[in-house]
Design an enzyme around this catalytic site. Sequence first.
Site, short mmCIF file in Angstrom:
data_model
loop_
_atom_site.label_atom_id
_atom_site.label_comp_id
_atom_site.label_asym_id
_atom_site.label_seq_id
_atom_site.Cartn_x
_atom_site.Cartn_y
_atom_site.Cartn_z
N GLY A 184 0.79 -1.23 0.00
CA GLY A 184 0.00 0.00 0.00
C GLY A 184 0.82 1.27 0.00
O GLY A 184 1.95 1.30 -0.49
N LEU A 232 -4.43 -5.61 -4.57
CA LEU A 232 -3.35 -4.62 -4.52
C LEU A 232 -2.01 -5.22 -4.07
O LEU A 232 -1.94 -5.84 -3.01
CB LEU A 232 -3.74 -3.48 -3.57
CG LEU A 232 -2.73 -2.31 -3.49
CD1 LEU A 232 -2.65 -1.55 -4.78
CD2 LEU A 232 -3.09 -1.40 -2.33
N ASP A 233 -0.97 -5.01 -4.87
CA ASP A 233 0.40 -5.41 -4.53
C ASP A 233 0.53 -6.91 -4.22
O ASP A 233 1.42 -7.32 -3.48
CB ASP A 233 0.93 -4.61 -3.33
CG ASP A 233 0.99 -3.12 -3.62
OD1 ASP A 233 1.15 -2.76 -4.80
OD2 ASP A 233 0.89 -2.32 -2.68
N ALA A 234 -0.36 -7.70 -4.79
CA ALA A 234 -0.38 -9.13 -4.47
C ALA A 234 -0.14 -10.02 -5.70
O ALA A 234 -0.24 -11.24 -5.61
CB ALA A 234 -1.68 -9.51 -3.80
#
Lengths: 289, 289, 289, 289
Positions: C206, C232-234
């Site tokens: 994040g 997100l960001d995964a």
Amino acid sequence: MKEKDTAILLFHCPDRLGIVTEITKFITDNNGNIVYLDQYVDKLDHMFFMRVEWELDNFLIPADKISEYFDTLYCKRFDISFHLYFGNVKPRMAIFVSKMSHCLYDLLARYNAGELNVEIPCIVSNHEDLRYVAEQFGIPYYVWSINKDWSNKQEVEAAEMQMLRDLKVNFIVLARYMQIISDEMIASYPNRIINIHHSFLPAFVGAKPYHQAYQRGVKIIGATSHYVTAELDAGPIIEQDVVRITHKDTPDSLALKGKDLEKIVLSRAVKKHVERKVLTYKNKTIIFS
Amino acid sequence: MKEKDTAILLFHCPDRLGIVTEITKFITDNNGNIVYLDQYVDKLDHMFFMRVEWELDNFLIPADKISEYFDTLYCKRFDISFHLYFGNVKPRMAIFVSKMSHCLYDLLARYNAGELNVEIPCIVSNHEDLRYVAEQFGIPYYVWSINKDWSNKQEVEAAEMQMLRDLKVNFIVLARYMQIISDEMIASYPNRIINIHHSFLPAFVGAKPYHQAYQRGVKIIGATSHYVTAELDAGPIIEQDVVRITHKDTPDSLALKGKDLEKIVLSRAVKKHVERKVLTYKNKTIIFS
Amino acid sequence: MKEKDTAILLFHCPDRLGIVTEITKFITDNNGNIVYLDQYVDKLDHMFFMRVEWELDNFLIPADKISEYFDTLYCKRFDISFHLYFGNVKPRMAIFVSKMSHCLYDLLARYNAGELNVEIPCIVSNHEDLRYVAEQFGIPYYVWSINKDWSNKQEVEAAEMQMLRDLKVNFIVLARYMQIISDEMIASYPNRIINIHHSFLPAFVGAKPYHQAYQRGVKIIGATSHYVTAELDAGPIIEQDVVRITHKDTPDSLALKGKDLEKIVLSRAVKKHVERKVLTYKNKTIIFS
Amino acid sequence: MKEKDTAILLFHCPDRLGIVTEITKFITDNNGNIVYLDQYVDKLDHMFFMRVEWELDNFLIPADKISEYFDTLYCKRFDISFHLYFGNVKPRMAIFVSKMSHCLYDLLARYNAGELNVEIPCIVSNHEDLRYVAEQFGIPYYVWSINKDWSNKQEVEAAEMQMLRDLKVNFIVLARYMQIISDEMIASYPNRIINIHHSFLPAFVGAKPYHQAYQRGVKIIGATSHYVTAELDAGPIIEQDVVRITHKDTPDSLALKGKDLEKIVLSRAVKKHVERKVLTYKNKTIIFS
């Protein structure tokens, strides 16, 4: 669960069409279940390198005949050089030490934890200092003092080599052994003597590399594990690693930081060797994954 | 918010009791607010090194007199060698290049982003190849061809040095400039010519280090940024870094991987130099934090 | 010398005996000269992965028929999923940026130096800030402002996607683009949007990861390049790297040190993607050598 | 040569003009020869941190009065918090282990080599497994089994804490001790329980971090040594390190690679602690050089 026995074949030959196909077909046609295959083509030298491992339980060729069959069927045809190993045969490793214990402890701690698939029939030294470590682990410790003028060096090495033969030693690890090995001994264990040099080779060959590093003012120091060849610190490199230092470091603090590198780098190299994942070619190593 | 102007003092002297106390007292007694202090004692050489930075707005000694006062009051007494800089004076940096653009782009991208507190009055080259990069960034690009037999080298360097003087250049960055700098030019910019060598010095001095690394079969390659001295690739090292490679790498892939190292290592060194955080002593650097 | 055109095949399937043999035989039987072969077996999932590249000049199957033949002959039989690429087709890459230039400069400098085998038909941004960089390199720069309340986000993305289609963009690089991409857009470019996140994922997902790192007091920071997925960001991680920091670092100095990581990590990931050396499976990547 | 006894003072206070001057003057005015001085200013928090070490042989204040004098003369005036140690007092370290030997061996090998300036009065475990290691090194080994339902946990910890008090233990090292420590025990050893967590914190908090890393598909794994606080894996980080991995790694191979990280990272942290070079502030550590 006991692991199945496997054959491990490492070979190299001039690169040409269809080698992977031929060799994997040879194994699978004879009911070998391939559990590992890694290959590498040196495009500059047009050489092909391969490591393949397969399970022996249903393999149609008896284990003691594989070498002969492989030789007959493929080696002349493809100009192959090969080594064949068996996964259930533990190589016998002699450790040579002088006075510093860190590499020895690291190897023995791994050995005790079952991480290193070897037998260790002996620890050899030119000093009594580390006998207590050998005794902690219940491994025979042999000391041969070499005179400062080397007057007894030939005789000592002859005795050592006789003992290594008697103990059926397959390879030697120089765990900070501070003695030059004679060419004759090196010739008896080609690519089977593993040394740890406390510098990032080829920087700082020879004596007192941490002092050399301090004098030169480098910002990073290293350690290098390599096979011993006739030329000092010039054999095929197996593994290297480095650590960042600063202007605040002294030769003493470099030596301390370096010890952590040395033991890890040496143990990694020994492990790769023991797992039969190192192939040597033209004074360089191919390290299979 | 505009930062306050500061004085930056770097010095070294034989180590003795109370130097920190004396010097910080000198600054604080004269109303200087110390915003940075880092020191280092070389216990082997019994030398003391210090970098101190203080705000000038209320400082009782005028900026142009600080050097004189410090010299008079302390230098003989403590046998001090020092450099004094001012935080609001941007050093003027010349960049020398040949044909490869990666280091040049890296420096100019940082310069454009405001990361590098310098003026860049010129880019100098022995080839036309990178003129387009200089033009992208609106920086004058000067080409002097040096004959293969070096018949015009002296004359070219004389012209270059005249230009550097005219442009009030303070220091030079050799961003993969593939030419030997003459001793005379080096002497004019002592510890003020920064080079990037594409190896982990002192390994692989001289030409074609990636080919040397390939031949030797190392498992890690490096890059080294250092001040240029009369002896080739032997000046004080400012910064080094390394990257892991494998037997699969060719000289070409080493060169590609190395380019990322080179540009980052050179830019880090230039930044340390520009921030006045490098002190040179006995062919080594002290790098302040 | 012009390089020969090649076919590049990446595939995966359940592991079973003889796949390498079958596929290499298919290629060599049809006169394809294999110039690259790398494979990997996931023994936990019993999956087989392979990347093979061969020269097309004497290949008996026409280039535009290879996909059909491979599909017919092998895919059902072995339950194979595959991608076929051609070495002489440059993928078309769109770069999305916001205000920071370091990643953009790094990509464009490589592109200019011929290191990145792509076409760059456009740079897209939500700000005017980096138009000057695009102009330095002569690449069209398109700005779409997204309102703070996202009231026009859908409409903007629709326009962007139309443009990407018109420009035949194959994949997107988010070079520190500070906007969330909608699920719809992500679905249109599955495993073809590459992001750089300025932390060592999964740590500090994040916003403001350098502030998070500063608060947590870590001793090492990192950067992560990954394919963008709905979470997100995964998404699947392509490349990561780290740099050592100390208690002396502030969020600002972390951001500065991190910029060097970000650009190198992103460029390495883009390069692997462009060279068709990334295969995605189960939210992870297999990176061929 | 025997080293001279020294006093080691670590303190922090709000930053203000002249603190270094005051404190170094206090030491030198009383004939203390400063052999180490490192300081750090946290400019965001306006806090000043310092570690200073001086020789006691000619120091005018008796060793057992230094603390009182320093407290009286400076602590209220500058709002200082401090710790005072003496170089010739070896801290007493308890090691807690479960079943894995690598960290224990690494600590004991260093201890035996004289690298770790501590006394080790006991090794504590919840299992018999590593008794043989303790016996190899002649150190008492105490086992307390904790029931699976934790029914006896309070009672066991009470007994352990009584023993630690009896043995005058100063700090505890959790060398892969697979048990949660109660808040009460943590409170008794504030910033004096050192743990090794086998991940790059704050990634992969809690159980089975190598499995978590495998699932997430990271390209680098790490290890983190930190002081234990009430919140799990969230205490001040002392040291971290990482190693590169690939898609070929399994949870098992990650665990093997990780073991080398764990032992080195833990030993480095223990060493820094023993050398009194760690200062804790706001859940972060300042590590002096």
